[in-house]
Write an enzyme that holds these catalytic residues in place. Structure first.
Site, short mmCIF file in Angstrom:
data_model
loop_
_atom_site.label_atom_id
_atom_site.label_comp_id
_atom_site.label_asym_id
_atom_site.label_seq_id
_atom_site.Cartn_x
_atom_site.Cartn_y
_atom_site.Cartn_z
CG ASP A 1 1.49 -10.00 3.53
OD1 ASP A 1 1.66 -11.03 2.85
OD2 ASP A 1 1.71 -8.86 3.09
CG PHE B 1 -2.00 -1.06 1.13
CD1 PHE B 1 -3.14 -0.86 0.38
CD2 PHE B 1 -1.83 -2.27 1.77
CE1 PHE B 1 -4.10 -1.85 0.30
CE2 PHE B 1 -2.79 -3.25 1.70
CZ PHE B 1 -3.94 -3.04 0.95
#
Length: 1024
Positions: A837, A715
């Site tokens: 993640d 991001f």
């Protein structure tokens, strides 16, 4: 008369009687010994099986073993002296009773499927001269009592799974002539004492993981003819004494880490050489011209080195040459050659047995001589690509009737494709890519019915694709991209069911519609038709392309709806339909493609709502711009609106909390200012940074200068910066154009708001502001860790000061650090946190190589507990990175601590093997977990990171060396933990806490030099 001879007859009878009494014990003993051999053979047979009618299963126990298939007895028939059961498809193991065949001279069990270990009892065969167990699946180590086989002449156990250090006991076999241990899993150094084997003629140790230097004492082996050390990890220079072993016929050192210059007189000092193989090393200097004086030499291989200079003269002196491979070096053309820049090719016409010629990957330039067609009629493979060759392809090349491979790609060749290439009826691979070849593709290429790969891409070919290409019934891959081809796609080339790799016609001027016959390509993996002038509807028959993974149709003129049948291609990973005239709505079926990772529908005429399922739940992987009639689903939009509202609330709360904190700090300063005012102030400032402004971060990063860019995340981008207090930080700037950036920001803030652990990257502060364009700006400020990401270390982008990578102890410390952090998140936080993640790029290392877990952009707080598993309180879409995501997430299961355990297990396996879970080199459909599983525990050395293996021989802790044997035992346990974490079912996985304990115990055993868990080898595949 009878009375006269009676005394004589009586005397004869007594002599016969006495003789029989003397012989009878011998006959009785011989029968007993043969019975012993028979029982040993029966015991041997009981542990094997075979479908061959000539196998031991056909032995008749009622007859003598001397009559059995494969059994040989001595001339008196008293003892078994030979057993030859080679190539009979035997399976099972070798019985220890084989050691009872005490008169055995020859044992041949090669080319079967035998498993198990080599029984120690085989070394009881003191008279054994010939032992061949090659080409089986035997494992374990070579018995330590092998030195008892003092009569052994031939020992061949090649092509098995034998492990362990090269046994020095072998150097006691004083009569050995052939020692073949190639293609096993042996490691360690070659002992100098091997030079004691004065009778040795063949030493074959290729395809193992042997390391260290080549012993200079090998030169004492005056009778050595074959020295094969290929495909190991041997390093250093080749001892000069090796080049003086005049008896050598075969010298093969390919695929090692050897360097230095090859002596120019090597052909003089090794006059009997027939095979010279130095491929895939780091040799420098020039090609020794003396090699071209060895008139009997058959093989010269020096590819993949750093050789320079020209091809020396003399190639015309090699009439028996079968292979000449100097590819992938820095060889240049000779400007002074009377035969021209590529004149050495003319010299090779004297080598009438030449089968393999490779000069590719060099700096050669010049025109291919017309006489290339006079090369050997046996020439099978001709590599000339990736040079600077210009001019045209001579028509005489069609005379090389035995060619199976012709690669002239990536040169500067002009002219047309000679029609004579169509005469090469045995050709299987044709590579002409990356040249400047013009004209039409000759129809004669359709005669190449054995062709399985054709690459004509990157040229200036024009005209139509020949319909004769429909004759390629064995074709696996076709690439005609980046040319000037026109016309329609012939129906004939769509009827090639053998196509299973690439079908690429992109970047041409093809027109017309795409026929329904495209569905006949059921096995093809990649179809690329992009950047043409194709029109009409997308055929619904594409549903039949069941193996399709990548489909590109961008920049054409396709119209009509997107067929919903694309949703039936379950393995589809990439779909690009951008820049067409497609209309209608987006089929909901596309959202059901679980493998789909990238979808580009940009610049069409699509309308309606965008689905929310599957890939559409993460719009960062979907491109939809240029479709003004599309609208996001209301529910999706409401979710995003709630996210924006939530982020604003979070920012307000953060500001209020910061103000309250500042007020508290001010009060504390006032109360205690008479004491350690300065020290206290400094401490509090370090512990509680205030929110920083956009202006401060811009200054800290030099206006976000690319020189300060240290990485890109899901991001946003990460910069190295220096704040006003001179503290060095890592600044993660969120990309507000990415869908879901608010959730990432909130997740990271919430996950790290109250957690503190030495192995978690510390969040110092945040910034919520506007930039100089008056656009929203969000950033997170972390501590800076100077040793980069774990991914960089695995990929070799980072090294220690001595140029080395991470050794076993350092890798073990890293996984323990990671496990400690995840254990804390799962079990010691007020509300458990699942990271979602875990992967090497999200693990950072500080100056002391302490690992810290970062990037909590996908983290989730867990609210519910059920049994031993903790699960998230609401439904979420697939989270994580490909290769690290547990299989259950793909089925819609909520994120859980068991999912984190799976990701941790994959990360551990990657760190110790050096292989990414999505590595293209993994065999077939096997992933990293399956690859390691298949090698566990017997073949683990085959999957370990080669750099880790090299470091095992020099590992020292606290001034004491740690033996490679102990390290390898520990590796079995470590990889066993990784496999236990990656079990297919979440309920079958061990949790991080148990994994951490096992890893800590292993480290303790390793560093204390205590023998580790040998029992793990005999347990199940996970070791637990």
């Amino acid at each position: 008369m009878s009375l006269l001879f009676s005394p004589l007859l009586q005397a004869s009878f007594l002599i016969i009687l006495v003789s029989f009494k003397c012989i009878f014990p011998f006959l009785e003993s011989a029968a007993l010994n043969l019975e012993t051999d028979k029982q040993a053979l029966i015991s041997f047979r009981s542990q094997i099986s075979s479908e061959s009618p000539y196998s031991p299963t056909s032995w008749d126990q009622k007859s003598s073993p001397c009559n059995w298939t494969g059994v040989a007895c001595n001339r008196f028939g008293h003892r078994v002296v030979g057993l030859n059961l080679s190539s009979l498809g035997l399976s099972g193991s070798i019985s220890p009773y084989i050691g009872n065949l005490s008169f055995l001279h020859s044992l041949e069990l090669q080319n079967n499927q035998l498993t198990g270990t080599l029984p120690d009892e085989i070394c009881n065969l003191s008279g054994l001269r010939f032992l061949n167990l090659s080409s089986n699946s035997l494992r374990g180590t070579i018995p330590s009592n092998v030195s008892k086989l003092t009569e052994l002449r031939v020992l061949d156990i090649s092509m098995n799974q034998i492990t362990g250090r090269f046994p020095e006991e072998l150097t006691s076999l004083a009569n050995i002539q052939i020692l073949n241990l190639g293609r096993n899993l042996l490691w360690g150094n070659i002992p100098p004492s091997i030079a004691n084997l004065s009778t040795l003629e063949d030493l074959i140790l290729g395809t193992n993981t042997l390391s260290g230097i080549i012993p200079r004492d090998l030169s004492r082996l005056r009778n050595l003819k074959v020295l094969d050390l290929t495909i190991n990890n041997l390093s250093g220079t080749v001892p000069a004494t090796i080049y003086n072993m005049s008896s050598l016929v075969n010298l093969a050192l390919a695929s090692n880490l050897l360097w230095g210059k090859i002596p120019s007189d090597v052909g003089v000092t090794l006059p009997n050489l027939l095979v010279f193989n130095f491929c895939i090393n780091k040799f420098t200097g020039t090609i020794p011209g003396s090699l071209h004086n060895l008139t009997n030499i058959k093989v010269i291989r020096m590819a993949h080195n750093l050789l320079e200079g020209t091809v020396p003269p003399g190639l015309g002196n090699l009439p028996l040459l079968e292979m000449y491979n100097i590819g992938c070096n820095r060889i240049v053309s000779s400007e002074n050659s009377a035969l021209g820049p590529l004149g050495f090719l003319i010299s090779l016409t004297n080598s009438t047995r030449l089968k393999f010629l490779a000069i590719d990957g060099n700096l050669l330039q010049g025109v291919i001589p017309e006489s290339v067609g006079n090369l050997s009629k046996d020439l099978s493979k001709l590599y000339m690509g990736d040079n600077r060759i210009y001019g045209t392809i001579p028509a005489s090349i069609g005379h090389l009737s035995s060619l199976t491979l012709l690669n002239l790609s990536y040169n500067s060749i002009t002219g047309e494709i000679p029609t004579e290439i169509g005469q090469l009826e045995n050709l299987q691979m044709l590579g002409l890519a990356g040249n400047r070849i013009a004209g039409r593709i000759p129809d004669s290429l359709g005669n190449l019915q054995k062709l399985n790969q054709i690459d004509l891409s990157g040229n200036e070919l024009m005209g139509r694709i020949p319909t004769a290409f429909g004759n390629f019934h064995s074709l696996l891959s076709m690439d005609l991209s980046s040319n000037k081809l026109n016309g329609t796609i012939p129906r004939e080339i769509l009827n090639l069911p053998s196509l299973s790799m690439i079908f690429n016609l992109s970047n041409n001027f093809l027109n017309g519609s795409l026929l329904q016959e495209i569905g006949l390509l059921e096995s093809v993996v990649t179809i690329d038709l992009s950047n043409n002038r194709l029109s009409g509807d997308i055929p619904s028959s594409l549903r039949n392309c069941k193996s399709l993974e990548e489909f590109y149709m961008a920049r054409n003129s396709f119209s009509g709806p997107i067929p919903s049948t694309l949703g039936e291609i379950k393995g589809l990973e990439t779909l690009d339909l951008s820049y067409n005239h497609l209309s209608g709505s987006i089929p909901l079926e596309l959202g059901k493609l679980k493998a789909l990772m990238s979808l580009n529908l940009a610049f069409n005429d699509l309308e309606g709502v965008v689905p929310c399922d599957g890939i559409f739940s993460n719009l960062s992987r979907v491109q939809l711009e240029g479709n003004p009639k599309l609208s996001l689903h209301l529910a999706c939009q409401n979710a995003r609106d709630r996210g924006r509202t939530l982020i604003k609330v979070c920012v307000v709360i953060s500001i209020m909390a910061t103000l309250a904190l500042c007020f508290s700090i001010g009060s504390l300063f006032y109360i205690r200012r008479s004491k350690a005012k300065i020290a206290l102030s400094s401490s509090l400032i370090k512990e509680h940074h205030q929110l920083v402004s956009y202006h401060e971060l811009r200054q800290a990063t030099g206006n976000f200068n690319e020189q300060n860019l240290i990485g890109n995340g899901s991001f946003g981008s990460v910069y190295k910066g220096c704040l006003g207090d001179d503290s060095v930080v890592a600044i993660k700037v969120l990309d507000i154009k990415q869908v879901g950036f608010e959730k990432s920001f909130l997740a990271e803030c919430e996950a790290l708001r109250s957690v503190r652990h030495r192995n978690l990257v510390k969040l110092i502060t945040s910034c919520s502001s506007v930039d100089f364009k008056n656009e929203e700006f969000l950033a997170l400020v972390y501590e800076f860790l100077g040793n980069g990401s774990l991914k960089d270390w695995i990929k070799g982008k980072r090294k220690k000061e001595n140029g080395g990578g991470l050794n076993l102890v350092e890798r073990l410390n890293v996984v323990i650090d990671i496990a400690s952090a995840i254990d804390y998140l799962h079990h010691d936080c007020d509300v458990p946190v699942v990271h979602c993640d875990l992967k090497p790029s999200n693990i950072l290392l500080d100056e002391d190589l302490t690992a810290k877990v970062g990037d909590f952009g996908l983290a989730r707080l867990l609210m519910e507990k059920a049994g031993d598993q903790t699960s998230i309180s609401s439904t979420h879409v697939l989270k994580g990175s490909i290769g690290y995501i547990p299989p259950e997430y793909g089925l819609g299961v909520k994120p859980s601590i068991a999912g984190d355990a799976y990701s941790f297990g994959v990360l551990l396996l990657e760190l110790f093997t050096g292989k990414s879970p999505i590595d293209d080199n993994l065999m077939g459909e096997q992933n990293l977990v399956g690859w390691v599983q298949s090698a566990f525990p017997a073949k683990l050395l085959q999957v370990l990171d080669p750099e880790l293996l090299l470091l095992m021989d020099i590992l020292v802790h606290d001034g004491r060396p740690i033996s490679p044997e102990l390290q390898q035992e520990c590796v079995i346990t470590i990889l066993g933990v990784g496999l236990s974490c990656t079990a297919g079912s979440p309920d079958s996985r061990i949790n991080i806490r148990n994994a951490l304990r096992k890893l800590q115990d292993t480290r303790g055993s390793l560093l204390n030099h205590v023998p580790t868990m040998k029992a793990s080898k005999s347990q199940n595949n996970h070791g637990y």
